[in-house]
Design an enzyme around this catalytic site. Structure first.
Site, PDB file in Angstrom:
ATOM      1  N   LYS A 201      40.211  43.370  30.591  1.00  0.00           N
ATOM      2  CA  LYS A 201      40.011  44.205  31.775  1.00  0.00           C
ATOM      3  C   LYS A 201      39.712  45.628  31.322  1.00  0.00           C
ATOM      4  O   LYS A 201      40.463  46.223  30.565  1.00  0.00           O
ATOM      5  CB  LYS A 201      41.262  44.186  32.652  1.00  0.00           C
ATOM      6  CG  LYS A 201      41.135  45.142  33.832  1.00  0.00           C
ATOM      7  CD  LYS A 201      42.265  44.992  34.812  1.00  0.00           C
ATOM      8  CE  LYS A 201      42.126  45.995  35.935  1.00  0.00           C
ATOM      9  NZ  LYS A 201      43.196  45.860  36.915  1.00  0.00           N
ATOM     10  N   LYS A 255      36.788  41.299  33.411  1.00  0.00           N
ATOM     11  CA  LYS A 255      36.657  42.143  34.592  1.00  0.00           C
ATOM     12  C   LYS A 255      36.264  43.559  34.192  1.00  0.00           C
ATOM     13  O   LYS A 255      36.868  44.088  33.273  1.00  0.00           O
ATOM     14  CB  LYS A 255      38.023  42.163  35.295  1.00  0.00           C
ATOM     15  CG  LYS A 255      38.086  43.059  36.498  1.00  0.00           C
ATOM     16  CD  LYS A 255      39.478  43.025  37.072  1.00  0.00           C
ATOM     17  CE  LYS A 255      39.533  44.034  38.187  1.00  0.00           C
ATOM     18  NZ  LYS A 255      40.873  44.329  38.588  1.00  0.00           N
TER      19      LYS A 255
HETATM   20  C1  PBG Z   1      45.151  46.443  39.899  1.00  0.00           C
HETATM   21  C2  PBG Z   1      43.826  45.854  40.131  1.00  0.00           C
HETATM   22  C3  PBG Z   1      42.613  46.531  40.248  1.00  0.00           C
HETATM   23  C4  PBG Z   1      41.672  45.585  40.594  1.00  0.00           C
HETATM   24  C5  PBG Z   1      42.318  44.342  40.637  1.00  0.00           C
HETATM   25  N1  PBG Z   1      43.651  44.531  40.333  1.00  0.00           N
HETATM   26  C6  PBG Z   1      42.278  47.985  40.198  1.00  0.00           C
HETATM   27  C7  PBG Z   1      42.605  48.772  39.033  1.00  0.00           C
HETATM   28  O1  PBG Z   1      42.895  48.275  37.954  1.00  0.00           O
HETATM   29  O2  PBG Z   1      42.593  49.997  39.208  1.00  0.00           O
HETATM   30  C8  PBG Z   1      40.231  45.893  40.890  1.00  0.00           C
HETATM   31  C9  PBG Z   1      39.512  44.933  41.733  1.00  0.00           C
HETATM   32  C10 PBG Z   1      38.278  45.435  42.349  1.00  0.00           C
HETATM   33  O3  PBG Z   1      37.784  46.565  42.091  1.00  0.00           O
HETATM   34  O4  PBG Z   1      37.733  44.679  43.171  1.00  0.00           O
HETATM   35  N2  PBG Z   1      45.732  46.415  38.683  1.00  0.00           N
END
Ligand code: PBG
Length: 331
Positions: A201, A255
């Site tokens: 991520k 992601k």
């Molecule tokens: C939280 C999380 C995030 C997303 C999914 N879980 C945001 C972040 O890490 O700030 C993002 C999903 C999206 O942008 O659709 N940990």
């Protein structure tokens, strides 16, 4: 093998008709490839999200209907994200471990209505629950503390499993959290609750609309670069994935999605594990805005973008277009 030269080989031959193109098609998109993320609100009405046209937060009482629609369309799983009321957000994100929080109530509604007919994936991370919008607990300097955070994430995961979650999906990027959560699930008898690790991520600029949706955008100061990955790195993603598999992840996620399909491909080629990708909020907004601005026909943009994930090697995708895409595929 080398193809004989033109004109013996004419690659356009198999493209001549629709039936022939169908015969040689290498990748197919199916509703069962899709996971639908849903936002939950404490309010009594659906709340459209301004930065995500077509996406709303749903009250707990309406969430089971959304899951039923997904199931009808052939979608195997929904993912839940809460917009925690501001007065319940705290330094340490205590609401995350409340057995009666929005997430747990939403899980209960869906399980009551749909039983085993649809999977429920729940996000493990503290950002929807903290007053500072970071995914973990912070020290005086604002640094997110790894091991302190992991012990809370374990409690959060058990809370979700207790409520009926089928797939625990840690999105926090703390080191060691997959192993800690897997052990706790085993110890407490949740042996069949899966773990899908947000393994690679990235600290991405594409998460903005999501932070509006869960109400953390205005709270977050700074960024998440001390725990989420540098978008410049690919080898490090393979190390992340290796660790998460070794710690017990049943599947891994990359992601964001479309800008990171090279990572999907490398993970898929290296590891024998299902790979998922998250087409995130900013990607959703980009496709919708692009279609409105004339980038292409909207439905075609949606389906082509999702097919690209399959071609790259994904077993499935989390996408806000899931319901629309499934209905398009069914029609
Ligand atoms: C939280 C999380 C995030 C997303 C999914 N879980 C945001 C972040 O890490 O700030 C993002 C999903 C999206 O942008 O659709 N940990």
């Amino acid at each position: 093998m080398t193809d004989p030269a033109y004109p013996a080989t004419r690659l356009r031959r198999t493209r001549t008709t629709a039936w022939s193109r169908a015969m040689v098609r290498e990748t197919r998109l199916d509703p069962s490839d899709l996971i639908w993320p849903l936002f939950v609100t404490d309010g009594d009405e659906a709340e459209p999200i301004a930065s995500m046209p077509g996406v709303s937060r749903w009250p707990v009482e309406m969430i089971a209907d959304r899951a039923a629609e997904a199931r009808e369309a052939g979608i195997p799983c929904v993912a839940l994200f809460p917009n925690t009321p501001p007065d319940l957000r705290s330094d340490r994100g205590d609401e995350a471990v409340n057995p009666d929080n929005l997430m747990c109530r939403a899980i209960g509604e869906i399980k009551d209505a749909c039983g085993e007919d649809i999977g429920i994936l729940t996000d493990v991370a503290l950002d929807p629950y903290t007053s500072h919008g970071q995914d973990g607990v912070v020290d005086g300097g604002g640094y997110v503390l790894n091991d302190d955070t992991v012990s809370i994430l374990v409690e959060q995961a058990l809370n979700q499993a207790q409520a009926g979650a089928d797939i625990i999906a840690p999105s926090d990027m703390m080191d060691g959290r997959i192993g800690a959560i897997r052990h706790a699930l085993e110890d407490d008898g949740y042996t069949n609750v899966q773990v899908m690790a947000y393994a690679a991520k990235y600290a991405s600029a594409f998460y903005g609309p999501f932070r509006d949706a869960v109400g953390s955008r205005g709270l977050l100061k700074g960024d998440k670069k001390t725990y989420q990955m540098d978008p410049a790195n690919a080898e490090e993603a393979l190390r992340e994935v290796a660790f998460d598999i070794a710690e017990g992840a049943d599947s891994v996620m990359v992601k964001p999605g479309m800008p990171y399909l090279d990572i999907v491909r490398r993970v898929k080629e290296r590891f024998e594990v299902p790979v998922f990708a998250y087409q995130v909020s900013g990607e959703y907004t980009m496709i919708e805005a692009g279609a409105a601005a004339g980038s292409g026909e909207r439905d075609a943009l949606v389906l082509e973008s999702l097919l690209a994930f399959k071609r790259a090697g994904c077993s499935g995708m989390l996408t806000y277009h899931a319901l629309d895409a499934a209905r398009l595929l069914n029609s």
